[in-house]
Design an enzyme around this catalytic site. Structure first.
Site: not given
Length: 601
Positions: A129, A150, A162, A200
């Site tokens: 991540s 991800h 992702e 993120n």
């Protein structure tokens, strides 16, 4: 979702390898097994394999218990998965994804070892991540076949994936993986290789800012979280979300992002490091920003920071009649809120037509509520009977509180407050709904700064629950408490904060939106993919570009400029792309063009 992504894989995948069977790895294995793939799960030991089996049995068992899966389907899914403790079991896998501990050295060693085991055309993926996919890829002799994939936790439930391309990822590999993810019923978004990827990067900058806000004692943890829940419709407040994620995990992600990008806004807030060092990691340890009844429990219990029931705000000043200045959408909404709550309201407009317009707007709103069964017919006349419209400010001389909702212009508002100071009775509270101007400047236009307070309603006022109660250095404590109690009386959630640009909500929201614009102008990902990532990866009600086009890019730019001027934080400088869109007149939905073109929709 990425436009043009194939619905089916351009190459046939049949056997999938999953390395690491913790919560995330087991979830990924389940996703592939649910879709008919043969899955080989690899762990370090027999004990770890057994824990992986338990994860899978527990997850699928919950689906059976909820009636979302039959026992026969569960058995079929689990039958697709075999287990091993040696990487050599992956020799015939077409696609291998790792979900091991977030250690660059461990992941690089893993990809180095896979080199001599998997087929030459096998695609290798990392579920990291935050770590650099390029570094992981170059540990393999064929880095072009390595990609980031991800998944979000829990993988069987979350639809976002992702897909992270590196500078050496082969186009065919990228297309194959997009197709493979599509066959899983997931929404793939493609982005470049930088720490945090899409979700993120945008999420943790916002969370870190919230920690800094709490650390500076600008607002309580409860008020920060309530502000974002009720002001933005977020499913969780930022501090509660950090407790769920784990403060150690958040710290590591921020630290990785900061080391790679050197963006000061990603430098972990000192408080975060202190809490991690002290072992206050959130729900998993039973204590983080909040205290929980035990480790791994979602149930919050009272602690030394929890407001006491004795501290509930009370009306320290008598409020029976309310004045509202303004006739726009916000003003009309505020008039309706107070009148429906039983208060007599005197509202002031610049012309008889505008005054009548407010009454018509409220009538229409009440009729809609009656039609939907949310209001009794008899209540309509009662509400309208509490309204007194006028064009004279002098008619506010007897009210207990005045709420102004006129144009966001400091000169115009200051003149109004100077007039209200002369007109209103001693002890009357003077409130402003400004969302960005300094409340103290309006207080300074009066001889009673102790009676001036910010009362920032959110639009549309009859629907939105939040009100930010903004105290200046001069605001009397009984005024702040009275306004909070008044908010409760009219069915609103009040949060308290100091008088600085953006208050709570805008100060947290707009830097996040600005970061999204910077991401877009850097060609890191498309507007559609960024919106999808934030809606599906973070459960936000709208993606950043959807929201910017609704708010208006001109409004957003003005707020971002105010934040930059107030805090002098380089990261708050408005993104050039936002400024260019405003210069071009592309303001969003109101002009039919903003980040998207609405003329053809």
């Amino acid at each position: 979702m990425t436009t043009g992504a194939p619905e089916r894989a351009t190459r046939k995948f049949s056997t999938i390898g999953v390395i690491g069977l913790g919560t995330m790895g087991a979830g990924i294995a389940e996703v592939f097994a649910r879709n008919g793939f043969t899955v080989i799960g690899v762990e370090l030991s027999d004990e770890a394999v057994e824990r992986g089996r338990e994860h899978l049995a527990h997850s699928t068992g919950r689906a059976v218990a909820r009636g979302k899966m039959s026992e026969a389907d569960q058995a079929k899914i689990l039958g697709h998965i075999s287990f091993a403790t040696d990487l050599s079991a992956l020799a015939e896998a077409d696609f291998v994804i790792e979900a091991v501990i977030e250690s660059l050295d461990i992941k690089k060693d893993l990809f180095r070892r896979l080199d001599d085991i998997v087929k030459p055309d096998a695609i290798l993926a990392t579920n990291t991540s935050s770590l650099p996919v390029t570094e992981i890829a170059t540990a393999n002799t064929r880095p072009g076949r390595v990609v980031g994939v991800h998944f979000f936790n829990p993988a069987p439930v979350q639809n976002l994936v992702e897909i992270v391309r590196t500078v050496v990822t082969e186009p065919a590999v990228l297309a194959d993986v997009e197709g493979l993810v599509g066959t899983l019923g997931k929404n793939p978004v493609v982005c470049g290789d930088r720490a945090g990827f899409i979700a993120n990067t945008l999420l943790f900058g916002y969370l870190n800012h919230a920690v800094s806000m709490f650390e500076s004692k600008y607002a309580t943890r409860e008020d920060i979280d309530a502000a974002m829940r009720f002001g933005c419709g977020y499913p969780m407040g930022p501090l509660a979300l950090l407790d769920l994620i784990g403060l150690d995990t958040a710290y590591e992600i921020l630290e990785t992002m900061y080391r790679q990008g050197r963006d000061r806004l990603h430098a972990p807030a000192p408080m975060l490091k202190q809490m991690v060092t002290a072992g206050l990691l959130g729900r998993k340890t039973g204590r983080g920003f909040y205290t929980y009844e035990r480790a791994d429990s979602p149930v919050v219990v009272a602690d030394d920071k929890t407001p006491s029931a004795d501290d509930l705000p009370k009306l320290r000043r008598t409020i029976s009649s309310v004045g509202v200045v303004g006739t726009g959408t916000m003003a009309a909404g505020i008039v309706e809120v107070f009148a429906k709550s039983g208060f007599d309201v005197v509202y002031v407009g610049r012309s008889a037509d505008k005054v009548e317009g407010v009454r018509a707007t409220i009538e229409k709103s009440l009729d809609k509520a009656i039609q939907r069964g949310k209001l009794e017919e008899s209540a309509k006349d009662e509400v309208l009977g509490r309204l007194t419209g006028t064009t004279s400010l002098d008619d506010l001389s007897g009210v207990d509180i005045v709420v102004e909702a006129i144009a966001e212009d400091l000169r115009i508002k200051s003149t109004l407050f100077s007039n209200l100071d002369e007109i209103c009775k001693p002890g009357a509270i003077l409130a402003t709904t400004t969302s960005s101007l300094p409340v103290i400047a309006l207080a300074g236009a009066t001889s009673r700064p102790q009676d001036v307070v910010g009362m920032h309603f959110f639009n549309p006022a009859p629907i939105m629950k939040l009100v930010e109660v903004v105290s200046t250095v001069s605001t009397a404590e009984d005024v702040t408490e009275t306004v909070r109690a008044l908010c409760d009386k009219v069915g609103k959630v009040a949060v308290s904060c100091g008088d600085r640009s953006g208050f709570i909500v805008n100060a947290l929201l707009f830097p996040y939106l600005n970061d999204a614009v910077k991401m877009l102008e850097a060609h890191y990902a498309t507007a559609d993919d960024i919106d999808t990532a934030m809606k599906q990866g973070c459960a936000l009600p709208m993606g950043p570009f959807e929201l910017l086009d609704v708010v208006g890019n001109d409004v957003s730019l003005a707020i971002q400029r105010e934040l930059y001027l107030e805090f002098r934080e380089p990261g708050f400088a408005p993104a050039p792309l936002l400024e260019h869109l405003v210069t071009a007149g592309y303001l969003g939905r109101k002009t039919q063009r903003g980040f998207r073109d609405y003329t053809t929709r």
